[in-house]
Design a protein around this motif. Structure first.
Motif, mmCIF file in Angstrom:
data_model
loop_
_atom_site.group_PDB
_atom_site.id
_atom_site.type_symbol
_atom_site.label_atom_id
_atom_site.label_comp_id
_atom_site.label_asym_id
_atom_site.label_seq_id
_atom_site.Cartn_x
_atom_site.Cartn_y
_atom_site.Cartn_z
ATOM 1 N N ARG A 1 43.335 42.193 44.251
ATOM 2 C CA ARG A 1 43.342 41.250 45.382
ATOM 3 C C ARG A 1 43.310 39.811 44.857
ATOM 4 O O ARG A 1 44.326 39.144 44.812
ATOM 5 N N ASP A 2 42.162 39.370 44.359
ATOM 6 C CA ASP A 2 42.087 37.975 43.894
ATOM 7 C C ASP A 2 42.973 37.791 42.663
ATOM 8 O O ASP A 2 43.617 36.752 42.488
ATOM 9 N N HIS B 1 30.474 36.067 43.099
ATOM 10 C CA HIS B 1 31.940 36.068 42.937
ATOM 11 C C HIS B 1 32.285 34.685 42.397
ATOM 12 O O HIS B 1 32.295 33.710 43.146
ATOM 13 N N HIS C 1 34.536 31.826 40.207
ATOM 14 C CA HIS C 1 35.816 31.408 39.623
ATOM 15 C C HIS C 1 35.533 30.577 38.372
ATOM 16 O O HIS C 1 34.441 30.060 38.174
ATOM 17 N N ASN D 1 39.056 34.547 37.658
ATOM 18 C CA ASN D 1 37.740 35.023 38.114
ATOM 19 C C ASN D 1 36.905 35.403 36.895
ATOM 20 O O ASN D 1 37.389 35.383 35.768
#
Ligand code: KIV
Ligand code: ZN
Length: 509
Positions: A12-13, A201, A203, A237
């Motif tokens: 997804r990301d 989560h 980055h 990420n």
């Protein structure tokens, strides 16, 4: 509560970042790697974002039995309906809904007042809960939100049924101390927080994603969201391999906090992912880069020979890198190849093994000794979903004429089913001429040619040429890999593979 769940969002990301788009078969192949590695949750996509995304989330939900499968949704009924429809067939489905909570995002992106964001977070969590017991709520841009407001939103999500609360550092802005303090504050302040799992989560815009995630764990988070090789928007990420190996290598800091990851599958998952997106690990990439365990300097080599621990804090074997290079050759049978591959961490199906063995034999006719690197390249090419697109074109034969004083010519013959197509073209060198001949046959949609790279799989003059090509059309990228002792053949194969994917995506196959 001492197990940290690993939530992988490569599909997804990771996939939503430029140059990393994947087709369904590629996504399933990565999902299988994640399942083998025993990740807890796979975020398979963002179901509402396109019919293709919906289909891949649904297929992964149906096929992968060993992990929770999640789909992302904005906090709207339509998004949540799509997410649920995509994941509902999973053994353990999860809906992951989010809304932004920072002043910047609320004012300029959502154009909503804080009180409306608070109300929507609660109402939409309750809406998702009607479908599914496993609900994750994320407060986008949490680290730039006002902590008191964030705590209220978190409380509303928990009251309405969230079982996991995720605190994203959406723009990679926070620091480890801040992240730890924020998680501690939320667990202490928000009502109901002690009954749910907190997640981080992060980055990597400032290169702190791994540190920030680990700090979140020390603050009480028990889920880390991450991607293989740290893929993801902008600088990426948190890298799965980094947080998992950091916790394992430093039990003195993480005490009895562990993950359920089978770390010996890390290298294979990393290579498979790089292979699919047509990239190579930077040489010095931690854990999975080619130099991660190499000791070139005399002082280091001397130390390592005396005692490995002088310069090695983790072993290559722990992440599935095989260091015993056994040389295989034309007298090696299928069982020898199979057992060597098993030692290298590749447990292939009978069909995959047969394909690899066939290619291994062909290579043995061209090359006396087949190294581990050659063998690994063969496996990645032949088990990779990217290697065959149904109904795609295949190379039948090619012939080139080239010199340093004439224009190169290439004749290429492609096969599709029983039909054959032959074209001849001139070009600036034999590879350019071959690509032009292929374009004449395929008549591909408008696209740009983004990447052409060629690497050798091992040392020596008789090494294999490993060609990687990336094309893009619209917002999608299409990768192709070719492997051969002949670099023109490897280039042609890679170009056909990438073109097949582009044609298939445009409905032209
Ligand atoms: O970075 C982010 O904030 C996200 C959320 C949607 C979880 O990816
Ligand atoms: Zn993100």
């Amino acid at each position: 509560m001492n197990q940290v769940k690993i939530f992988d969002t490569t599909l997804r990301d990771g996939e939503q970042s430029p140059g990393c788009s994947m087709n369904l078969r590629e996504k399933i192949e990565i999902a299988k790697c994640l399942e083998r590695m025993k990740v807890d949750i796979i975020e398979a996509g963002f179901a509402i974002s396109s019919p293709g995304d919906f289909e891949s989330v649904q297929s992964i939900a149906r096929e992968i039995k060993g992990c929770t499968i999640a789909s992302l949704a904005r906090s709207t009924e339509g998004d949540i309906d799509a997410a649920w429809n995509a994941v509902k067939d999973a053994v353990d489905p999860r809906i992951h809904l989010f809304i932004a909570t920072s002043p910047l995002h609320m004012e300029y992106k959502l154009k909503m007042k804080p009180e409306d964001v608070l109300e929507t977070a609660g109402r939409m969590t309750a809406y998702a809960k009607k479908y599914c017991s496993n609900i994750e709520f994320s407060a986008e841009d949490a680290t730039r939100s006002e902590p008191e407001f964030l705590a209220k939103v978190v409380e509303a999500a928990i009251k309405n049924g969230a079982t996991t609360v995720n605190i994203p550092d959406t723009v990679g802005y926070t620091t480890p101390e801040e992240m730890r303090a924020l998680i501690e504050y939320l667990i202490e302040t928000a009502e109901g927080a002690k009954d749910v799992i907190f997640s981080v989560h992060c980055h990597n815009d400032l290169g702190m994603a791994t540190s920030n995630s680990l700090a979140g764990v020390l603050g009480g988070a028990r889920q880390i969201e991450c991607t293989i090789n740290g893929l993801g928007e902008r600088a990426g990420n948190t890298a799965l391999e980094e947080v998992v190996m950091a916790m394992r290598t430093r039990p003195d800091i993480f005490a009895d906090i562990t993950t359920g990851i089978d770390t010996t599958q890390i290298y294979r998952a990393s290579r498979t992912t790089y292979n699919i997106i047509g990239q190579k690990a930077p040489l010095n990439k931690s854990i999975v880069g080619q130099n991660a365990f190499a000791h070139e300097s005399g002082i280091h080599q001397h130390g390592v020979l005396a005692n490995k621990k002088t310069y090695e804090i983790l072993t290559p074997e722990a992440v599935g890198i095989h260091t015993q290079n056994i040389v295989l050759g034309k007298h090696s049978g299928k069982h020898a190849v199979e057992s060597h591959l098993t030692e290298m961490g590749y447990n292939l199906t009978e069909e995959e093994l047969l394909r690899c063995f066939e290619e291994f034999k062909i290579l043995c006719d061209k090359k006396k000794n087949v190294s581990d690197e050659d063998l690994e390249a063969i496996v990645l090419h032949n088990t990779s979903a990217s290697s065959d697109i149904e109904n795609g074109y295949e190379l039948d034969w090619f012939a080139v004429h080239t010199s340093n004083f004439t224009t190169a010519t290439s004749t290429v013959c492609l096969r599709k089913g029983d039909e054959k197509f032959e074209r001849v073209a001139l070009g600036d060198g034999p590879i350019d001429a071959s690509f032009k001949a292929i374009d004449e046959i395929l008549n591909p949609p408008e696209h740009t040619f983004d990447v052409y790279s060629i690497n050798s799989t091992s040392e020596g003059k008789d090494t294999l040429g490993d060609v990687s090509i990336k094309l893009s059309s619209g917002y999608k990228t299409y990768t192709g890999r070719g492997l051969s002792t002949d670099i023109i053949e490897a280039s042609i194969t890679a170009y056909i593979q990438a073109s097949n994917k582009m044609l298939a995506a445009g409905g032209k196959l």
